[in-house]
Every structure is written in C-alpha cells, then in structure tokens.
Scaffold this motif. Structure first.
Motif, PDB file in Angstrom:
ATOM      1  N   TYR A 155       0.824  -1.212   0.000  1.00  0.00           N
ATOM      2  CA  TYR A 155       0.000   0.000   0.000  1.00  0.00           C
ATOM      3  C   TYR A 155       0.859   1.264   0.000  1.00  0.00           C
ATOM      4  O   TYR A 155       0.453   2.305  -0.511  1.00  0.00           O
ATOM      5  N   LEU A 156       2.042   1.159   0.563  1.00  0.00           N
ATOM      6  CA  LEU A 156       2.903   2.339   0.684  1.00  0.00           C
ATOM      7  C   LEU A 156       3.780   2.560  -0.543  1.00  0.00           C
ATOM      8  O   LEU A 156       4.128   3.704  -0.853  1.00  0.00           O
ATOM      9  N   SER A 157       4.153   1.508  -1.253  1.00  0.00           N
ATOM     10  CA  SER A 157       5.301   1.659  -2.150  1.00  0.00           C
ATOM     11  C   SER A 157       5.109   1.230  -3.597  1.00  0.00           C
ATOM     12  O   SER A 157       6.003   1.458  -4.409  1.00  0.00           O
ATOM     13  N   VAL A 158       3.984   0.611  -3.965  1.00  0.00           N
ATOM     14  CA  VAL A 158       3.901   0.078  -5.329  1.00  0.00           C
ATOM     15  C   VAL A 158       2.958   0.870  -6.217  1.00  0.00           C
ATOM     16  O   VAL A 158       2.602   0.432  -7.316  1.00  0.00           O
ATOM     17  N   GLY A 159       2.557   2.057  -5.769  1.00  0.00           N
ATOM     18  CA  GLY A 159       1.845   2.958  -6.661  1.00  0.00           C
ATOM     19  C   GLY A 159       0.348   2.996  -6.455  1.00  0.00           C
ATOM     20  O   GLY A 159      -0.229   2.235  -5.684  1.00  0.00           O
ATOM     21  N   ASN A 160      -0.284   3.915  -7.174  1.00  0.00           N
ATOM     22  CA  ASN A 160      -1.715   4.148  -7.013  1.00  0.00           C
ATOM     23  C   ASN A 160      -2.292   4.815  -8.260  1.00  0.00           C
ATOM     24  O   ASN A 160      -1.563   5.308  -9.113  1.00  0.00           O
ATOM     25  N   ARG A 161      -3.628   4.821  -8.312  1.00  0.00           N
ATOM     26  CA  ARG A 161      -4.345   5.659  -9.269  1.00  0.00           C
ATOM     27  C   ARG A 161      -4.610   6.979  -8.549  1.00  0.00           C
ATOM     28  O   ARG A 161      -5.348   7.008  -7.561  1.00  0.00           O
ATOM     29  N   PRO A 162      -4.000   8.068  -8.979  1.00  0.00           N
ATOM     30  CA  PRO A 162      -4.063   9.293  -8.183  1.00  0.00           C
ATOM     31  C   PRO A 162      -5.463   9.883  -8.111  1.00  0.00           C
ATOM     32  O   PRO A 162      -6.300   9.668  -8.994  1.00  0.00           O
ATOM     33  N   ALA A 163      -5.701  10.622  -7.046  1.00  0.00           N
ATOM     34  CA  ALA A 163      -6.942  11.390  -6.937  1.00  0.00           C
ATOM     35  C   ALA A 163      -6.927  12.516  -7.959  1.00  0.00           C
ATOM     36  O   ALA A 163      -5.861  12.963  -8.393  1.00  0.00           O
ATOM     37  N   ALA A 180     -18.887  22.627 -27.509  1.00  0.00           N
ATOM     38  CA  ALA A 180     -17.665  23.044 -26.814  1.00  0.00           C
ATOM     39  C   ALA A 180     -17.461  22.199 -25.565  1.00  0.00           C
ATOM     40  O   ALA A 180     -18.429  21.838 -24.877  1.00  0.00           O
ATOM     41  N   LEU A 181     -16.203  21.891 -25.287  1.00  0.00           N
ATOM     42  CA  LEU A 181     -15.825  21.170 -24.072  1.00  0.00           C
ATOM     43  C   LEU A 181     -14.577  21.815 -23.486  1.00  0.00           C
ATOM     44  O   LEU A 181     -13.549  21.943 -24.165  1.00  0.00           O
ATOM     45  N   GLU A 182     -14.687  22.225 -22.229  1.00  0.00           N
ATOM     46  CA  GLU A 182     -13.530  22.755 -21.504  1.00  0.00           C
ATOM     47  C   GLU A 182     -13.314  21.879 -20.277  1.00  0.00           C
ATOM     48  O   GLU A 182     -14.231  21.683 -19.476  1.00  0.00           O
ATOM     49  N   PHE A 183     -12.108  21.338 -20.156  1.00  0.00           N
ATOM     50  CA  PHE A 183     -11.814  20.355 -19.112  1.00  0.00           C
ATOM     51  C   PHE A 183     -10.541  20.770 -18.393  1.00  0.00           C
ATOM     52  O   PHE A 183      -9.492  20.930 -19.012  1.00  0.00           O
ATOM     53  N   ASP A 184     -10.645  20.967 -17.089  1.00  0.00           N
ATOM     54  CA  ASP A 184      -9.484  21.342 -16.280  1.00  0.00           C
ATOM     55  C   ASP A 184      -9.289  20.297 -15.186  1.00  0.00           C
ATOM     56  O   ASP A 184     -10.260  19.853 -14.564  1.00  0.00           O
ATOM     57  N   CYS A 185      -8.051  19.913 -14.964  1.00  0.00           N
ATOM     58  CA  CYS A 185      -7.775  18.808 -14.041  1.00  0.00           C
ATOM     59  C   CYS A 185      -6.543  19.102 -13.196  1.00  0.00           C
ATOM     60  O   CYS A 185      -5.574  19.708 -13.668  1.00  0.00           O
ATOM     61  N   GLY A 196       0.466  12.479 -12.247  1.00  0.00           N
ATOM     62  CA  GLY A 196      -0.774  12.607 -11.493  1.00  0.00           C
ATOM     63  C   GLY A 196      -1.984  12.982 -12.324  1.00  0.00           C
ATOM     64  O   GLY A 196      -3.112  12.728 -11.923  1.00  0.00           O
ATOM     65  N   VAL A 197      -1.766  13.608 -13.483  1.00  0.00           N
ATOM     66  CA  VAL A 197      -2.888  13.963 -14.357  1.00  0.00           C
ATOM     67  C   VAL A 197      -2.734  13.322 -15.742  1.00  0.00           C
ATOM     68  O   VAL A 197      -3.418  13.703 -16.689  1.00  0.00           O
ATOM     69  N   GLY A 217      -4.106  20.719 -17.319  1.00  0.00           N
ATOM     70  CA  GLY A 217      -3.823  19.851 -16.181  1.00  0.00           C
ATOM     71  C   GLY A 217      -2.635  20.328 -15.383  1.00  0.00           C
ATOM     72  O   GLY A 217      -1.671  20.865 -15.951  1.00  0.00           O
ATOM     73  N   ARG A 218      -2.712  20.133 -14.093  1.00  0.00           N
ATOM     74  CA  ARG A 218      -1.630  20.500 -13.185  1.00  0.00           C
ATOM     75  C   ARG A 218      -1.234  19.278 -12.363  1.00  0.00           C
ATOM     76  O   ARG A 218      -2.068  18.696 -11.669  1.00  0.00           O
TER      77      ARG A 218
END
Length: 631
Positions: A155-163, A180-185, A196-197, A217-218
């Motif tokens: 759980y600590l070290s092998v990665g994740n799907r980020p929030a 039109a579609l505007e998407f910010d992440c 992360g994005v 995206g940031r």
C-alpha cells in the motif's frame, strides 16, 4: 531487532488541493507544482456561443491503491558475477533492464524469469526498490534471498491511481450536438514525478465529436506514495466526470442520454495530429446493441414505475461509454515456433501471462495455423535467458502484439515445411496447400502427405519458424471502444447501494477466446465498482501525514457481496483487417473505464441527486438526501 532508527520529523503536505497554497510545506525547494500542460483545438468562445445549453460542474475522484492478490516480491541468486531474479512481473525484460542499470551490470549478466502471476494491473510493469535490495542482500549473503513485501508495504510503495479534481464546462445544441468542451484537471504525483494527471483529459479530447475543445492539467507534488499505471491510467477518472456531464446535458435538452452519445460518434481521432481515422469505430454498435440487449427503454419505464410504487427503495439505470487510447499493440516482438518430428510444438515468446489467458490464446493461434491440437503445444514461461524479447504485458497490448507475431512465426514454419513436402511429393512448392495437419497438391488432392511424415522433418528432428510483429497501419488509429449499462437499487434510509445487473459491450475486434474475454469484462467491471463505490486512500492530513487504511479490512475492495449476480458480456466483433493479421484489439483496460460513470448516472435516476465525488459511500447518500430534505 539490532537496528535502531532515529527519525527527523519534517513538515508535510498530503492534501493536493491545498498543496499550491503559499503556506503549504514544500515537497521540493522549487515548490509543489510539478508541471502544467494544455491542449486546445477550434474556438472555445464561439463553441459556447453556439450552444443552447451550457453546464459547468466540478467532479472529484479519490486515490485508488494497488493491491493485487499476489504480493510484490522476488527471489535473487548470484552465480559468480551473474544474477538471476525470479519476479512476479508483467515484463521480465523490463526487470532485466532496470536491475542491470541500477547495479551497473551488462544485460548479459542479469537473467529475469517469471511464472504465472497473481495480479499486477500496472503495478508490476517494472521492478521496485525491493528487487534491487533483494539482489544486494543475496550478494552479501552469498545465498539465494527471497523478499516479499507485506500487504501494508504494498500500500505504501507500489503505486496508485491518483486522486483528481476535474472541472468541466460543456455546451450542447438542442439537437444534441456538442459545441464546446472545456476540461481542467489537477492531481498528485506523490513525492516524485509520476503522472498525477496523465491521460485524465483524453476522453474529453477524443471520445465524442466536438470541434472546440480545451483541456488543462496541473501535476502536484505531495508527501505520499507515487502514482503508477493502473488499469487504463487516467481514463476512469475522466469518464467519471465526462459521462455524468453528458447525461446532465441530455437531461437539459430533453434528450435520451444514449441518443445524445449516438449523436456525437467520432470516426477520426480528433486529438491526434492530422486527425487520422480509426480502423474501426464500434462505439455506435456498442451503444445501440447494448441498449437493445439491456432493454434500455423498457427498463426506463419499469424503473420509474417501481420508484412510484416503493417507499424507501429506489432504482435507477445508467449508461457510460469510452475508448482506450492504446490497445493497438505493435512492434517490437519476436516469436520462435518449433515443430518436432512427432507433431508436437514448442512456442517461445517473452511476453508474460498476467492472468489474462495469454498462453491459451497463443496456443489457439498456433493450433489453427499448423493444424495441431492445443494439448500438443508447450509454451515457455517468460525468461530473458530462454525466450525472445517482448515488451511488458500492459496497456491492453499483449494479444494484438503477440498473437500476430505468433501467426507470422507459424506461417514462416509452414513455408519451410511445404518446401520439404515438395521434395517428398515431387511437385512444385507453389502448387501445395496446407490443410489441417496435411499438405496437399492443389492439382490432385489425392497427392498429399501428413506433416509428421515429411522425410526431412524426421531427419532434422525439428523445423523452426521465426515471426516478427509488423508495423501498425500508417495514418490510421487502432483503438477499442465500449459502452456499459447498469441497474442498481438504493436504500434511502441506510444509504446502501446494491448493483443489480451490469452489461459490458465491447468493440475489441475479434474475440480470440470467449471464456477469457468474458472474464476480463467481469473483472474489469468489478474493479470499476471498487473505484466508484468502495475504494479510497485515507491519509492523516492533520497530525502525521501517514496512510491510515493500509490493510484489506480498512481499504474496502469489492467482494462477492458487492457485485451483481447478473453480469453480461456482449462482444461487438467488427471485421478489422487493417489493425493486424488477427483482427484483435485490446480489452483489459476499456472494461474498467466507463463502469463508475454508468453507476453515477444510475444513482442520479434513483435519487435525483448528482454524486460528483467518488467513491460514493452509504454515508454520502444519507448526507445528500438529508441536505435535500432540509433544502
């Protein structure tokens, strides 16, 4: 017990939504903003001006942790200056390459081998620090060393799907045309650059026909474990937001949500340079045949009637759609097939079977081409010392990469055999036809010879064919598409959500093996249910910054009690000869992408409440219902 550790306590930040505040502790001296990226096409301002309806909404998804049933780990052993590593891995050549680099060894001195593995989903695409540590310990001890992570350590070290936090602004005409579609992440990579994005905005860019699109995206640093590829990286998060927005737009213009999706089917990849066409676009068939199989319109009437007649139990149905950016496969890949004089076969390829039935599929390809029984085929386990080079099994690319290569190797072997048979039959090699387990003269079918009776095969003992993966079609895109349909029930007194039935409809080209195909669909749906309803990482944001739910008791994976008894897989088998010489596209990833979005849309029908934060827990349902009553 002899080890004594002194800890220096440092300030931390684990809330990525506040990590860019001036007062937030810095993960790195230069700050917590790791990167920013933008994409645009068309004229967004004109697109919104042309819309009859414009909606804007913010959506959230929580961090999902990798927790495959088989723990991460390896065994390492040195023989002089040669290292052998047995690893639970999705790609032995990736293990060899990274370990050789870390230990400053030539590739020829590192052997990596793998057997069957108990789950990876992206977390085992490459080795971890534990592999290097195991190798160093084995060298120190001059003995083989086994190192398996505990569940808590994974759980600590092998990665994740980020929030992720995603804001969508969308415009649509009354006839359902997206204008039109505007998407910010924004999302966290953890404490290291990890994406992360990455690909969260791809569905907004490419899934539905829309001329005016802008995404941004940031990527943000926090004091937590790194993101890592996780079954369709970025896509389930993006689908959670986009698929709910599509339903909201359909409601505003008074249109059926399935019909609105059908109104905006793409035939070209709009987000790629030059907008190349897809070899096949099965999204329309997925939606139409899926709605028919699910009984979409009849279910709408039935569910509404049920909700009028029942008190605190409410039902809803929902749909979601997707494409997967990959799933096309491609070079490099090399496969060697050996046919022995008794008719048995050895298949040598370096791709790992990660539980998806890769070896079964490859045996079927060999059996079909060479006219042998699958039981006579022996397939080597992935091993850098004995099998051919292959890229890791991930990205839903293994079947569309390796199966065409296997077929090419079998064809190469057949050509060699037919040249040998021509000598026995004393005819022109070009007049021979390979039929089943025999080679026949096309001018007189009575002139034939069994494969096992070819004289030169008996003298040599073995015939070998080598196959390579050719390039993908130039100027075209090979992607799988999908649609999913869900029915659920909500107990408005307790907040409990019960999934009643799920239908997965997938355009993944030719179905190579129906059993393994359906199992991928069902497994992907279950993983999507976890993403939408049960799984989240809980960090102690106030006192320690540590992970609080690092076990299977507190981190809630969906169990047999959380999944529907009725799960149905409906393949859409479109003929796609351009994609590769077997006509198959990827399947493993697409099945997880639209699942949570379909659940969210069904929840809205059941409750009249739009749940924008995943996962949706029973307390969230109770809280939202309570807020609505107060309002």
């Amino acid at each position: 017990r002899a080890v004594r550790v002194e800890y220096e306590l440092l300030p931390f930040v684990v809330d990525y939504e506040h990590a860019l505040d001036d007062s937030a502790p810095k993960v790195r001296e230069e700050g917590n903003l790791l990167s920013e990226e933008t994409y645009s096409r068309g004229d967004l301002k004109k697109g919104f001006a042309a819309a009859d309806v414009v909606l804007e909404q913010t959506y959230h998804t929580q961090c999902e942790l990798h927790t495959p049933m088989e723990l991460h780990g390896c065994v390492a052993n040195w023989d002089g200056d040669r290292l052998t590593v047995w690893e639970s891995s999705q790609g032995v050549y990736a293990v060899q390459s990274r370990i050789a680099e870390a230990l400053d060894l030539p590739l020829s001195k590192v052997r990596a081998t793998g057997q069957y593995m108990g789950g990876g989903f992206g977390s085992k695409l490459w080795p971890g620090k534990y592999t290097v540590l195991c190798a160093l310990l084995a060298r120190k001890a001059a003995r083989p060393v086994k190192l398996l992570l505990t569940r808590e350590e994974t759980y600590l070290s092998v990665g994740n799907r980020p929030a992720n936090t995603m804001q969508i602004k969308a415009g649509v005409k009354k006839d359902g045309t997206l204008t039109a579609l505007e998407f910010d992440c924004s999302g966290p990579s953890g404490a290291y650059p990890a994406g992360g994005v990455q690909l969260v905005d791809w569905l907004a860019r490419d899934l539905y026909q829309c001329d005016n699109v802008r995404t941004s995206g940031r990527d943000i640093l926090i004091n937590a474990g790194p993101a890592r590829p996780f079954r369709a990286p970025g896509h389930p998060q993006g689908a959670w937001a986009l698929e709910q927005m599509i339903d909201a737009l359909a409601e505003k213009v008074g249109m059926d949500p399935v019909q609105l999706r059908l109104k905006n089917i793409p035939v070209r990849s709009q987000a790629r340079e030059g907008t190349p066409p897809y070899t096949t676009t099965g999204l329309r068939q997925c939606l139409e045949k899926g709605a028919e199989k699910f009984g979409w319109h009849d279910s709408l009437a039935r569910v509404r009637k049920y909700n009028r007649e029942n008190g605190h139990r409410k039902r809803g149905i929902g749909a979601g759609a997707c494409l997967w950016i990959a799933g096309d496969g491609g070079p490099p890949s090399t496969v060697i097939i050996k046919l022995f004089k008794d008719g048995s076969v050895n298949l040598n390829m370096g791709a790992s079977d990660i539980g998806t039935g890769t070896k079964t599929v490859m045996a079927q390809v060999v059996a079909e081409e060479l006219g042998v029984h699958p039981s006579s085929i022996q397939i080597e386990h992935a091993d850098t010392a004995t099998t051919q080079f292959a890229t890791p099994s991930g990205g839903s690319k293994t079947v569309p990469t390796e199966a065409p290569t296997v077929r090419n190797a079998a064809i190469s072997l057949k050509r060699e055999l037919m040249a040998m048979a021509a000598e026995d039959l004393k005819v022109d090699r070009d007049q021979l036809v390979y039929v089943g387990d025999q080679i026949i003269w096309s001018r007189d079918e009575k002139t034939r010879i069994k494969i096992t009776e070819v004289s030169r095969l008996h003298k040599r003992g073995v015939v070998m064919g080598v196959g390579y993966r050719g390039p993908n079609p130039a100027g075209k895109v090979v992607n799988p598409f999908a649609a999913q349909f869900c029915e659920l029930e909500v107990n408005t007194l307790t907040g409990e959500i019960r999934i009643l039935r799920f239908l997965g409809v997938h355009d993944s080209g030719r179905v190579m093996n129906r059993l393994t195909y359906d199992n991928q669909v069902f497994g992907g749906i279950v993983m999507g249910i976890g993403f939408g309803l049960t799984e989240f990482r809980q960090l102690d944001e106030q006192q320690t910054g540590k992970l609080c739910n690092r076990n299977w008791h507190d981190y809630k994976l969906p169990t047999a009690l959380d999944v529907p008894l009725e799960m149905t897989s409906l393949p859409i088998e479109l003929d796609d000869p351009e994609s590769n010489n077997i006509g198959a596209k990827g399947l493993g990833e697409p099945v997880t992408i639209p699942t949570a979005g379909a659940i969210a849309n069904a929840l809205y029908m059941a409750t009249g409440i739009r749940f924008t934060r995943a996962p949706v827990l029973p307390m969230d349902v109770i809280s939202k219902i309570s807020e609505r009553k107060k309002g």
